[in-house]
Scaffold this motif. Structure first.
Motif, mmCIF file in Angstrom:
data_model
loop_
_atom_site.group_PDB
_atom_site.id
_atom_site.type_symbol
_atom_site.label_atom_id
_atom_site.label_comp_id
_atom_site.label_asym_id
_atom_site.label_seq_id
_atom_site.Cartn_x
_atom_site.Cartn_y
_atom_site.Cartn_z
ATOM 1 N N MET A 84 0.837 -1.159 -0.032
ATOM 2 C CA MET A 84 0.077 0.005 -0.056
ATOM 3 C C MET A 84 0.718 1.340 0.079
ATOM 4 S SD MET A 84 -2.914 1.295 2.797
ATOM 5 C CE MET A 84 -3.933 -0.302 2.356
ATOM 6 N N ASP A 85 0.529 2.206 -0.887
ATOM 7 C CA ASP A 85 1.220 3.477 -0.742
ATOM 8 C C ASP A 85 1.093 4.251 0.397
ATOM 9 O OD1 ASP A 85 1.919 2.718 -3.429
ATOM 10 O OD2 ASP A 85 0.531 4.020 -4.479
ATOM 11 N N ILE A 86 1.979 5.169 0.739
ATOM 12 C CA ILE A 86 2.044 5.812 2.076
ATOM 13 C C ILE A 86 1.979 7.198 1.471
ATOM 14 C CG2 ILE A 86 3.319 6.440 3.807
ATOM 15 C CD1 ILE A 86 5.115 3.933 3.527
ATOM 16 N N GLU A 87 0.774 7.766 2.304
ATOM 17 C CA GLU A 87 0.474 9.264 1.904
ATOM 18 C C GLU A 87 1.016 10.245 3.024
ATOM 19 O OE1 GLU A 87 -3.618 9.658 1.965
ATOM 20 O OE2 GLU A 87 -3.830 8.049 0.508
ATOM 21 N N ILE A 88 2.034 11.142 2.765
ATOM 22 C CA ILE A 88 2.653 11.837 3.400
ATOM 23 C C ILE A 88 2.210 13.368 3.469
ATOM 24 C CG2 ILE A 88 4.895 12.671 4.644
ATOM 25 C CD1 ILE A 88 5.929 9.957 3.737
ATOM 26 N N THR A 89 2.126 14.324 4.724
ATOM 27 C CA THR A 89 1.820 15.467 4.345
ATOM 28 C C THR A 89 2.693 16.427 5.028
ATOM 29 O OG1 THR A 89 -0.624 15.393 4.281
ATOM 30 C CG2 THR A 89 0.050 17.521 4.814
ATOM 31 N N PHE A 90 3.570 16.895 4.303
ATOM 32 C CA PHE A 90 4.731 17.878 4.919
ATOM 33 C C PHE A 90 4.082 19.008 5.315
ATOM 34 C CE2 PHE A 90 7.564 21.351 4.369
ATOM 35 C CZ PHE A 90 8.751 21.280 5.176
ATOM 36 N N TRP A 149 2.098 26.194 5.786
ATOM 37 C CA TRP A 149 1.594 25.695 4.826
ATOM 38 C C TRP A 149 2.011 24.202 4.749
ATOM 39 C CZ3 TRP A 149 0.672 28.276 -0.521
ATOM 40 C CH2 TRP A 149 0.071 29.454 -0.200
ATOM 41 N N LYS A 150 1.012 23.475 3.853
ATOM 42 C CA LYS A 150 1.412 22.114 3.789
ATOM 43 C C LYS A 150 1.731 21.324 2.029
ATOM 44 C CE LYS A 150 -2.180 21.397 7.331
ATOM 45 N NZ LYS A 150 -3.614 20.806 7.640
ATOM 46 N N HIS A 151 2.391 20.511 2.188
ATOM 47 C CA HIS A 151 2.891 19.912 0.886
ATOM 48 C C HIS A 151 2.361 18.300 1.028
ATOM 49 C CE1 HIS A 151 4.970 19.829 -3.175
ATOM 50 N NE2 HIS A 151 5.051 18.582 -2.423
ATOM 51 N N LYS A 152 1.439 17.911 0.207
ATOM 52 C CA LYS A 152 1.323 16.336 0.249
ATOM 53 C C LYS A 152 2.027 15.790 -0.910
ATOM 54 C CE LYS A 152 -3.349 16.861 2.405
ATOM 55 N NZ LYS A 152 -4.694 16.187 2.130
ATOM 56 N N PHE A 153 2.439 14.397 -0.563
ATOM 57 C CA PHE A 153 3.136 13.542 -1.811
ATOM 58 C C PHE A 153 3.002 12.379 -1.172
ATOM 59 C CE2 PHE A 153 6.478 14.568 1.533
ATOM 60 C CZ PHE A 153 7.044 13.109 1.513
ATOM 61 N N VAL A 154 3.125 11.333 -2.322
ATOM 62 C CA VAL A 154 2.850 9.833 -1.815
ATOM 63 C C VAL A 154 4.503 9.045 -1.987
ATOM 64 C CG1 VAL A 154 1.654 7.985 -2.711
ATOM 65 C CG2 VAL A 154 0.594 10.001 -2.639
ATOM 66 N N TYR A 155 4.588 8.218 -1.007
ATOM 67 C CA TYR A 155 5.690 7.337 -1.477
ATOM 68 C C TYR A 155 4.977 6.093 -1.776
ATOM 69 C CZ TYR A 155 9.416 4.213 -0.062
ATOM 70 O OH TYR A 155 10.790 3.357 -0.028
ATOM 71 N N PRO A 156 5.319 5.723 -3.033
ATOM 72 C CA PRO A 156 4.703 4.380 -3.593
ATOM 73 C C PRO A 156 5.634 3.278 -3.266
ATOM 74 C CG PRO A 156 5.155 6.155 -5.197
ATOM 75 C CD PRO A 156 5.932 6.590 -4.113
ATOM 76 N N MET A 157 4.931 2.165 -2.944
ATOM 77 C CA MET A 157 5.753 0.928 -2.642
ATOM 78 C C MET A 157 6.373 0.308 -4.020
ATOM 79 S SD MET A 157 5.277 1.101 0.460
ATOM 80 C CE MET A 157 6.280 -0.367 0.725
ATOM 81 N N ASP A 158 5.916 0.479 -5.199
ATOM 82 C CA ASP A 158 6.075 0.058 -6.369
ATOM 83 C C ASP A 158 7.225 1.049 -6.765
ATOM 84 O OD1 ASP A 158 4.421 -2.016 -6.555
ATOM 85 O OD2 ASP A 158 2.873 -0.751 -7.963
ATOM 86 N N PHE A 159 8.300 0.382 -7.566
ATOM 87 C CA PHE A 159 9.182 1.258 -8.105
ATOM 88 C C PHE A 159 9.623 0.544 -9.525
ATOM 89 C CE2 PHE A 159 11.448 -1.940 -5.357
ATOM 90 C CZ PHE A 159 12.232 -2.445 -6.081
ATOM 91 N N TYR A 160 10.369 1.279 -10.385
ATOM 92 C CA TYR A 160 10.582 1.041 -11.734
ATOM 93 C C TYR A 160 12.018 1.227 -11.957
ATOM 94 C CZ TYR A 160 5.475 1.292 -12.436
ATOM 95 O OH TYR A 160 4.166 1.266 -12.366
ATOM 96 N N ALA A 161 12.347 0.299 -13.162
ATOM 97 C CA ALA A 161 13.974 0.179 -13.487
ATOM 98 C C ALA A 161 13.929 0.865 -14.836
ATOM 99 C CB ALA A 161 14.384 -1.275 -13.297
#
Length: 204
Positions: free
Chosen positions: A1-7, A47-59
């Motif tokens: 599951m991807d991780i949702e992070i709010t800076f 202020w906030k900045h949302k980004f996602v840390y996906p579990m999938d990665f690509y080569a």
């Protein structure tokens, strides 16, 4: 599951500093290029900045002619190979596994010409190993940690030199996290200035 992070910027920074986030290759003594994966700019106080840390990665790979492969969804334990074919160079999944089930390998199977190997997460370059000679390989292992800090020189998608990496960075564990706030405090000017601090606060 991807991780949702709010800076969230709760710091007293007065320099409009950029915040850089990156990962490190966990394979010991492996000299890969450390890349600025995510750079947050112009994020003011509260202020906030949302980004996602996906579990999938690509080569991916780039050959000595400047040709770039399409990106391949990769999983730990896989070995990918850059091969020559009648239609030109290709990036293919090997019939042989990587040396470890915790890493992904990209091997240069060409008879001439070095390649650059690349790993992408969320569509952004997160790691690279350049100048991989024929019959040599690059290996990548990522543990669930990110590094975060303040930098005025890091540019997203580009390598970070030793001067940038000499700045203090905080190691953040993503173990067991699905959603979280990443809060930045500290900063300021003069005698009241304090070091920047980053804290990951899980959101239930």
């Amino acid at each position: 599951m991807d991780i949702e992070i709010t800076f969230i910027n709760k710091s007293f920074d007065k320099n409009n500093s950029s915040v850089v986030i990156f990962q490190k290759n966990a394979i010991p003594n492996y000299a890969e290029t450390v890349v600025a994966w995510h750079v947050i700019k112009n994020c003011g106080y509260d202020w906030k900045h949302k980004f996602v840390y996906p579990m999938d990665f690509y080569a991916g790979a780039k050959d000595s002619y400047g040709n770039v492969s399409d990106l391949k969804l990769a999983t730990n334990g896989q070995k990918w190979e850059v091969n020559y074919s009648d239609s030109g160079n290709t990036l293919q999944l090997s019939t042989v596994n990587a040396a470890s089930t915790n890493e992904v390998e990209i091997k240069n199977n060409l008879t001439k010409g070095a390649i650059d190997t690349q790993i992408y997460r969320g569509g952004k370059l997160i790691a690279s190993k350049t100048g991989v000679s024929p019959k040599e390989k690059a290996a990548f292992e990522f543990q669930p940690y990110i590094y975060i800090g303040v930098s005025s020189k890091a540019e997203e998608g580009l390598a970070m030199n030793s001067a940038i990496l000499s700045a203090p960075f905080t190691k953040i564990s993503l173990h067991g996290i699905t959603r979280a706030n990443l809060v930045m405090t500290g900063g300021g000017i003069g005698v009241n200035a304090t070091p920047y601090k980053f804290e990951l606060v899980p959101v239930i």
